[in-house]
Design a protein around this motif. Sequence first.
Motif, mmCIF file in Angstrom:
data_model
loop_
_atom_site.group_PDB
_atom_site.id
_atom_site.type_symbol
_atom_site.label_atom_id
_atom_site.label_comp_id
_atom_site.label_asym_id
_atom_site.label_seq_id
_atom_site.Cartn_x
_atom_site.Cartn_y
_atom_site.Cartn_z
ATOM 1 N N GLN A 1 -39.658 46.616 -47.237
ATOM 2 C CA GLN A 1 -38.538 46.613 -48.173
ATOM 3 C C GLN A 1 -38.316 48.032 -48.658
ATOM 4 O O GLN A 1 -39.258 48.690 -49.099
ATOM 5 C CB GLN A 1 -38.832 45.709 -49.375
ATOM 6 N N THR A 2 -37.074 48.465 -48.572
ATOM 7 C CA THR A 2 -36.744 49.774 -49.122
ATOM 8 C C THR A 2 -36.411 49.599 -50.596
ATOM 9 O O THR A 2 -35.801 48.612 -50.993
ATOM 10 C CB THR A 2 -35.562 50.414 -48.374
ATOM 11 N N ARG B 1 -41.989 49.442 -49.765
ATOM 12 C CA ARG B 1 -43.210 48.659 -49.815
ATOM 13 C C ARG B 1 -43.265 47.829 -48.548
ATOM 14 O O ARG B 1 -42.237 47.544 -47.930
ATOM 15 C CB ARG B 1 -43.293 47.808 -51.079
ATOM 16 N N TYR B 2 -44.479 47.479 -48.164
ATOM 17 C CA TYR B 2 -44.658 46.717 -46.939
ATOM 18 C C TYR B 2 -45.821 45.757 -47.094
ATOM 19 O O TYR B 2 -46.707 45.929 -47.934
ATOM 20 C CB TYR B 2 -44.877 47.649 -45.744
ATOM 21 N N SER C 1 -54.532 43.817 -45.074
ATOM 22 C CA SER C 1 -54.173 43.040 -46.267
ATOM 23 C C SER C 1 -52.788 42.447 -46.100
ATOM 24 O O SER C 1 -51.914 43.051 -45.503
ATOM 25 C CB SER C 1 -54.191 43.940 -47.499
ATOM 26 N N ARG C 2 -52.592 41.293 -46.667
ATOM 27 C CA ARG C 2 -51.273 40.655 -46.656
ATOM 28 C C ARG C 2 -50.513 40.933 -47.951
ATOM 29 O O ARG C 2 -49.402 40.471 -48.128
ATOM 30 C CB ARG C 2 -51.420 39.152 -46.446
ATOM 31 N N LYS C 3 -51.114 41.691 -48.847
ATOM 32 C CA LYS C 3 -50.475 42.012 -50.130
ATOM 33 C C LYS C 3 -49.501 43.170 -49.936
ATOM 34 O O LYS C 3 -49.621 43.977 -49.024
ATOM 35 C CB LYS C 3 -51.527 42.395 -51.156
ATOM 36 N N TRP C 4 -48.556 43.262 -50.870
ATOM 37 C CA TRP C 4 -47.593 44.352 -50.828
ATOM 38 C C TRP C 4 -48.303 45.680 -51.098
ATOM 39 O O TRP C 4 -49.117 45.774 -52.005
ATOM 40 C CB TRP C 4 -46.507 44.157 -51.879
ATOM 41 N N VAL C 5 -47.944 46.684 -50.304
ATOM 42 C CA VAL C 5 -48.421 48.051 -50.502
ATOM 43 C C VAL C 5 -47.181 48.902 -50.735
ATOM 44 O O VAL C 5 -46.267 48.915 -49.915
ATOM 45 C CB VAL C 5 -49.191 48.570 -49.264
ATOM 46 N N GLN C 6 -47.134 49.591 -51.879
ATOM 47 C CA GLN C 6 -45.979 50.431 -52.172
ATOM 48 C C GLN C 6 -46.305 51.892 -51.887
ATOM 49 O O GLN C 6 -47.381 52.373 -52.229
ATOM 50 C CB GLN C 6 -45.530 50.273 -53.624
ATOM 51 N N VAL C 7 -45.362 52.562 -51.260
ATOM 52 C CA VAL C 7 -45.483 53.985 -50.952
ATOM 53 C C VAL C 7 -44.316 54.677 -51.652
ATOM 54 O O VAL C 7 -43.157 54.355 -51.388
ATOM 55 C CB VAL C 7 -45.442 54.238 -49.431
ATOM 56 N N PRO D 1 -54.282 49.803 -40.955
ATOM 57 C CA PRO D 1 -53.590 50.047 -42.225
ATOM 58 C C PRO D 1 -53.167 51.514 -42.374
ATOM 59 O O PRO D 1 -52.091 51.804 -42.899
ATOM 60 C CB PRO D 1 -54.631 49.678 -43.285
ATOM 61 N N GLU D 2 -53.994 52.430 -41.887
ATOM 62 C CA GLU D 2 -53.665 53.858 -41.983
ATOM 63 C C GLU D 2 -52.441 54.194 -41.143
ATOM 64 O O GLU D 2 -51.600 54.999 -41.546
ATOM 65 C CB GLU D 2 -54.857 54.717 -41.532
ATOM 66 N N ARG D 3 -52.339 53.594 -39.970
ATOM 67 C CA ARG D 3 -51.196 53.871 -39.086
ATOM 68 C C ARG D 3 -49.902 53.331 -39.704
ATOM 69 O O ARG D 3 -48.855 53.952 -39.591
ATOM 70 C CB ARG D 3 -51.445 53.258 -37.708
ATOM 71 N N ILE D 4 -49.973 52.166 -40.328
ATOM 72 C CA ILE D 4 -48.786 51.615 -40.990
ATOM 73 C C ILE D 4 -48.346 52.556 -42.109
ATOM 74 O O ILE D 4 -47.173 52.896 -42.231
ATOM 75 C CB ILE D 4 -49.038 50.199 -41.540
ATOM 76 N N LYS D 5 -49.296 53.008 -42.916
ATOM 77 C CA LYS D 5 -48.945 53.915 -44.011
ATOM 78 C C LYS D 5 -48.392 55.233 -43.464
ATOM 79 O O LYS D 5 -47.431 55.784 -44.010
ATOM 80 C CB LYS D 5 -50.141 54.184 -44.914
ATOM 81 N N THR D 6 -48.959 55.728 -42.378
ATOM 82 C CA THR D 6 -48.442 56.932 -41.733
ATOM 83 C C THR D 6 -47.002 56.717 -41.297
ATOM 84 O O THR D 6 -46.141 57.567 -41.519
ATOM 85 C CB THR D 6 -49.315 57.320 -40.522
#
Length: 156
Positions: free
Chosen positions: A5-6, A13-14, A23-29, A68-73
Amino acid sequence: ALEIQTLGKDGMRYRSNLQQAGSRKWVQVPAFEVEHLRDSAGAGDWSTAGLIHILASRGLMGFTNVSPERIKTAVTFAQALAAWNCGFDGARGGMYQVNSADFRASIERILRSKKQNLRLTENEPEKLIAVVARICSSCRRTARQTVLNRLLHKAS
């Protein structure tokens, strides 16, 4: 498998149900600050291209085993492309105004501003050209591919 989601100036967040994603929880960047906002048209397209570039470069098997690191990247890189695009008029304004070296330097400067250590590798521009050409119907034309090449490759 991956929901993003933008959130505009608040970033993205993803969450993911991929087994390796952690994790299946929302992670906000958080978003990058845009110094000179001209136009946000096309920011989502650039963001999508960045996500696909990072997450799909290893094919389906690479995506389904993404860390998880690749998704955040990928999300961080996507936001850097979107932020860069906001400094130009129109969805593709920067493509026609910035050469390859300046584009790479701008993206790396944006990434460094968030204290991330993401850099474009030498083989990534050709992959990015292919990704953008698949996403953007106008870029499929040979003339547009030439513009993309000029944008992403250092001038000889």
